[in-house]
Design a protein around this motif. Structure first.
Motif, PDB file in Angstrom:
ATOM      1  N   ASP A 616       0.832  -1.202   0.000  1.00  0.00           N
ATOM      2  CA  ASP A 616       0.000   0.000   0.000  1.00  0.00           C
ATOM      3  C   ASP A 616       0.866   1.251   0.000  1.00  0.00           C
ATOM      4  OD1 ASP A 616      -1.998  -1.834   0.124  1.00  0.00           O
ATOM      5  OD2 ASP A 616      -2.688  -1.303   2.137  1.00  0.00           O
ATOM      6  N   ILE A 617       0.513   2.159  -0.861  1.00  0.00           N
ATOM      7  CA  ILE A 617       1.264   3.401  -1.032  1.00  0.00           C
ATOM      8  C   ILE A 617       0.440   4.550  -0.476  1.00  0.00           C
ATOM      9  CG2 ILE A 617       2.322   4.942  -2.737  1.00  0.00           C
ATOM     10  CD1 ILE A 617       2.486   2.433  -4.569  1.00  0.00           C
ATOM     11  N   ALA A 618       1.077   5.454   0.210  1.00  0.00           N
ATOM     12  CA  ALA A 618       0.365   6.592   0.804  1.00  0.00           C
ATOM     13  C   ALA A 618      -0.448   7.319  -0.248  1.00  0.00           C
ATOM     14  CB  ALA A 618       1.364   7.540   1.460  1.00  0.00           C
ATOM     15  N   GLY A 619      -1.719   7.497   0.031  1.00  0.00           N
ATOM     16  CA  GLY A 619      -2.596   8.189  -0.905  1.00  0.00           C
ATOM     17  C   GLY A 619      -3.166   7.301  -1.989  1.00  0.00           C
ATOM     18  N   GLY A 620      -2.713   6.045  -2.044  1.00  0.00           N
ATOM     19  CA  GLY A 620      -3.186   5.122  -3.066  1.00  0.00           C
ATOM     20  C   GLY A 620      -4.165   4.114  -2.494  1.00  0.00           C
TER      21      GLY A 620
END
Length: 661
Positions: A616-620
Motif C-alpha cells: 500500500d502506497i500513501a494516498g493510493g
C-alpha cells in the motif's frame, strides 16, 4: 512462484491518430501500428501461455471492401516471435506480388509507380493487419477450453460496420450464468462457452439496440441510405452502451472493444481489480496491462503513462476524439495484490520497491526463527522470480544487524567494556550469509507443463550449488507464494535437501492462500490449497470434524440469500487455529518423503499486515487480499467461496464460479 497457477491475461492496443502515409514518411513503414503492437505483446509475454490473438480495424474503407480482421494462434508464448515473423513474411510476399504487377504496368504504360512498400494506401488495402486500430491479446485461460476457438479477440460480424464488434479482455465474471439468463429472458439464444462470449453478446445486444434506434430516426427523417452509416457512427454513444451492458456484471475486468465503424473502447471494473494503463500523444493512443510495457516500447517516462481509473471507460471515436467517463459508480479500489507479488514484470519502479519491501517484512520472523544465529544460516531464493524480494530481505537483515551492532556498541561504551576482542566478535561474526543455492540450468517456464510431468521437469530444470551449506546450517529460501505446495514437496525441497542442512526454512512473500480467487486467477478449487489442507488436517486431528459439516450447512444457507447479503462461511474452518499452527502443519505436509535427509522443514508466511505495509502506497488504494483474508470486494466473491467449500465437501471438481447457466 513454484506452484503452477494460471493468471491474468495481457492486453495491448495501438490506435493510430494519423494516416498510414504519415508513419511511412516519419518512421519508414506503414506497419508502424502493427510493429508497436507486436512489441507491446512481446514485453508482456509473461502474461500468456495458451495462445495469442490479434485484431485490426481499418477506418474509412470503401463499400464492398473488408475492414475488420482477426487472427488467432494456438501457440506457446515462446513461439510468439515466430508468429510475428510469419506475419511480416506474408506482408513481404504480398509486397513482392504487387510490386511485380506494377513493374508490368510501368513497362506497358511508361508511367512511374511507387513500389508497394512505399505506397501506404496499397498496404492498407492489400494487407489485412495494416490499419489504424490494432489490438492484441495474450491468453491465460481460467475458464472454458484452451483451444484456438477460445482465444481472444471474439468477433461478431454483420453487414453493418456499426453493429460489428470485436472484444477481448483480461477478466473473469463471477455471474456469467445470471447474464446468460437475462439474455434468454429477452428471447436470445446464448451459447454457453466462456464469460467472454457472454460479454460479447451483451455489448452486441446494446449496440444493436442503439444502432436500430438511430437507424429508424435517420431513415424516417428522409436521409439517403448511403449517408446513414456515417451519421450512426458519429452519433453512437459508446459510453451509454457500456453503461447499459455492465449493469449486472460482477467481477474483475479490463475489456477492450472495437466497433466496425472505428470506435474503440477500453473499460475497467469498478474496484480496479484488473490493471490497465495508457499513453497518448499526437500520433498514437496505446493501452497495455502493464505500465512498463508502454514505457519501454514507446520510450516514455513513468509520469506520462496514466492509469485508467476504476469504473471508467475510455473511448476514442472514429473521428479521433478521446474521452474517459464513468460507466458506473466507483467501488472501493482493490487492485489485485498478486500483480505486485508475482504476475507483472518486476522492472516497474513501483513494483520493484514493493517486492523488495515484501522480502524486508519477513526479517523479524526469520531472526526469531533462527534465534539470531546468522553464523550458521545460509540465505537464498527459489524460484528466480523471488530474487527481487530476496534482495529486499537481505537489505532488511543488514539494517536489522546494524541496529543490533549499534545497540551492543552503545552498551559496551556505557559500561566501559569495549576492547578489541569483543569488537571483533561483535562486528566480524554473525553477519547474514547469502549464497546462490538453487539455479536453473535450462531456460524453461516450469509452470507451463502438465501437472503429471511437472515434478520430473522441475527436477531437471533446477540444480544446486554443492558445498555451500553444511550440516550445521539453517538454509533459508524465499518463494513468491505457496499455493498448493505440491512442487515444494515432490521436487524443490528434495533438491534443496541434497545440500544436507540442519533445517530448511521456506519463506513465502505472500500470506497463506486460504480462499479461492474469482476475478481472473486460476485458484478456484479450495481443496487444492495447502493452507486449507492444513486446517482440515488440524480439525481432524483435534476431533473437530463437526466444523466441516457445520460449515457445509452454513455455505448452503448462504447461497440461498440474495447476493448482496452473502457472507464468507468458510472462515469457520480457520477460526480455531493461529496462523503459526497452520504454518506448522503446512511444513509437515510439504516435507519431502523418501529422502535420506533427516533435517526439519519450517514454513514462514508473510502476514496480512506485512503485505499491506509492503504494497500500500500513501494516498493510493489498499491492495486486494481476498485470497488471504476472505474479504471479497464484490458479492460474487462470497458466492464463489461458499460454492467452493460445497464442491470440496461433496467431492466435486471444477471451478466454483457461477455456472454459465
Amino acid at each position: 512462484m513454484s506452484d503452477p497457477i494460471r493468471h491474468e491475461c495481457g492486453l495491448a492496443v495501438v490506435r493510430l491518430k494519423k494516416s498510414l502515409a504519415y508513419y511511412q514518411e516519419h518512421y519508414g513503414t506503414a506497419l508502424y501500428g502493427f510493429n508497436l503492437l507486436a512489441a507491446l505483446m512481446a514485453k508482456q509475454r509473461n502474461r500468456g501461455q495458451d495462445g495469442i490473438g490479434i485484431g485490426c480495424c481499418k477506418l474509412d474503407m470503401p463499400a464492398g471492401t473488408p475492414y475488420l480482421f482477426r487472427e488467432r494462434f494456438d501457440v506457446s508464448v515462446e513461439q510468439m516471435g515466430e508468429v510475428f515473423s510469419g506475419i511480416r513474411k506474408d506482408y513481404k510476399r504480398i509486397a513482392r506480388k504487387i510490386d511485380g504487377q506494377r513493374r508490368e504496368e510501368r513497362h506497358e504504360t511508361g508511367v512511374e509507380h511507387l513500389p508497394f512498400e512505399e505506397d501506404p494506401e496499397a498496404i492498407k488495402r492489400e494487407f489485412e493487419l495494416a490499419g489504424e486500430i490494432n489490438i492484441g491479446h495474450l491468453r491465460y485461460g481460467t475458464s472454458g477450453g484452451l483451444g484456438k476457438a477460445c482465444l481472444h479477440p471474439y468477433l461478431r460480424r454483420t453487414t453493418w460496420p456499426t453493429r460489428s464488434l470485436m472484444v477481448m479482455g483480461n477478466f473473469n465474471l463471477t455471474n456469467s450464468g445470471e447474464l446468460n439468463r437475462v439474455m434468454m429472458q429477452r428471447g436470445q439464444h446464448p451459447v454457453f462457452g466462456t464469460d467472454t462470449q457472454s460479454v460479447l453478446e451483451e455489448i452486441g445486444f446494446q449496440l444493436d439496440e442503439a444502432h436500430t434506434q438511430l437507424y429508424h430516426e435517420l431513415r424516417d427523417s428522409g436521409m439517403p441510405g448511403t449517408e446513414i452509416p456515417k451519421h450512426i457512427s458519429a452519433r453512437l454513444d459508446v459510453g451509454e452502451m457500456i453503461r447499459k451492458s455492465a449493469q449486472i456484471w460482477d467481477g474483475g475486468y479490463a475489456i477492450v472493444g472495437v466497433i466496425g465503424s472505428g470506435d474503440l473502447f477500453v473499460m475497467r471494473d469498478p474496484n480496479g481489480i484488473r490493471p490497465c494503463w495508457y499513453y497518448e500523444n499526437d500520433e498514437i493512443l496505446a493501452f497495455a496491462s502493464e505500465r512498463v510495457a508502454l514505457m519501454s516500447v514507446l520510450e516514455v517516462p513513468e509520469e506520462d503513462v496514466k492509469e485508467l481509473p476504476p469504473a471508467h471507460v475510455a473511448v476514442m471515436k472514429s473521428c479521433g476524439t478521446f474521452t474517459t467517463e464513468k460507466f458506473t459508480e466507483v467501488s472501493e479500489p482493490k487492485p489485485c495484490s498478486f500483480e505486485r507479488i508475482y504476475f507483472s514484470r518486476g522492472n516497474d519502479s513501483e513494483i520493484y520497491k514493493q517486492r523488495k519491501r515484501l522480502g524486508e517484512q519477513l526479517v523479524e520472523q526469520v531472526v526469531e526463527a533462527i534465534d539470531n544465529d546468522f553464523e550458521h544460516t545460509v540465505l537464498s531464493f527459489i524460484p528466480n522470480t523471488a530474487e527481487t524480494a530476496y534482495f529486499g530481505f537481505l537489505d532488511g537483515l543488514r539494517k536489522s544487524r546494524r541496529v543490533a551492532v549499534k545497540e551492543a556498541l552503545m552498551e559496551m561504551l556505557k559500561k566501559g567494556e569495549l576492547d578489541e576482542a569483543k569488537l571483533d566478535d561483535l562486528v566480524l561474526r554473525n553477519w547474514p550469509r547469502a549464497e546462490k543455492i538453487a539455479h536453473k540450468d535450462i531456460k524453461m517456464r516450469t509452470f507451463i507443463a502438465s501437472d503429471a510431468g511437472r515434478d520430473e521437469l522441475v527436477s531437471s530444470v533446477y540444480d544446486i550449488t554443492y558445498g555451500s551449506v553444511t550440516e550445521k546450517d539453517n538454509l533459508v529460501v524465499i518463494d513468491d507464494s505457496i499455493v498448493r505446495g505440491t512442487t515444494l514437496k515432490t521436487s524443490l525441497l528434495r533438491i534443496l535437501a541434497r545440500t544436507n542442512p540442519k533445517r530448511i526454512l521456506v519463506l513465502s512473500t505472500a500470506p497463506q492462500i486460504r480462499y479461492p480467487d474469482c476475478y481472473g486467477i486460476d485458484m478456484s478449487e479450495l481443496g487444492k490449497f495447502i493452507a486449507f489442507q492444513a486446517a482440515v488436517e488440524l480439525l481432524k486431528e483435534r476431533n473437530m470434524r463437526h466444523v466441516l459439516r457445520e460449515t457445509h450447512e452454513a455455505c448452503l444457507a448462504e447461497l440461498k440469500k440474495p447476493r448482496h447479503e452473502m457472507r464468507n462461511a468458510v472462515k469457520a474452518i480457520y477460526a480455531p487455529f493461529t496462523d503459526e499452527e497452520i504454518s506448522a502443519k503446512v511444513a509437515q505436509l510439504v516435507s519431502p518423503a523418501k529422502t535420506p535427509w533427516k533435517g526439519k522443514v519450517e514454513v514462514i508466511f508473510q502476514t496480512i499486515p506485512g503485505l499491506h505495509a509492503a504494497l500500500d502506497i500513501a494516498g493510493g488504494p489498499s491492495f486486494g487480499d481476498w485470497y488471504f483474508s476472505g474479504d471479497y470486494p464484490t458479492p460474487g466473491g462470497f458466492g464463489t467461496v461458499n460454492r467452493a467449500f460445497i464442491n470440496f465437501y461433496e467431492k466435486k471438481e471444477g471451478r466454483s464460479y457461477d455456472t454459465l447457466l
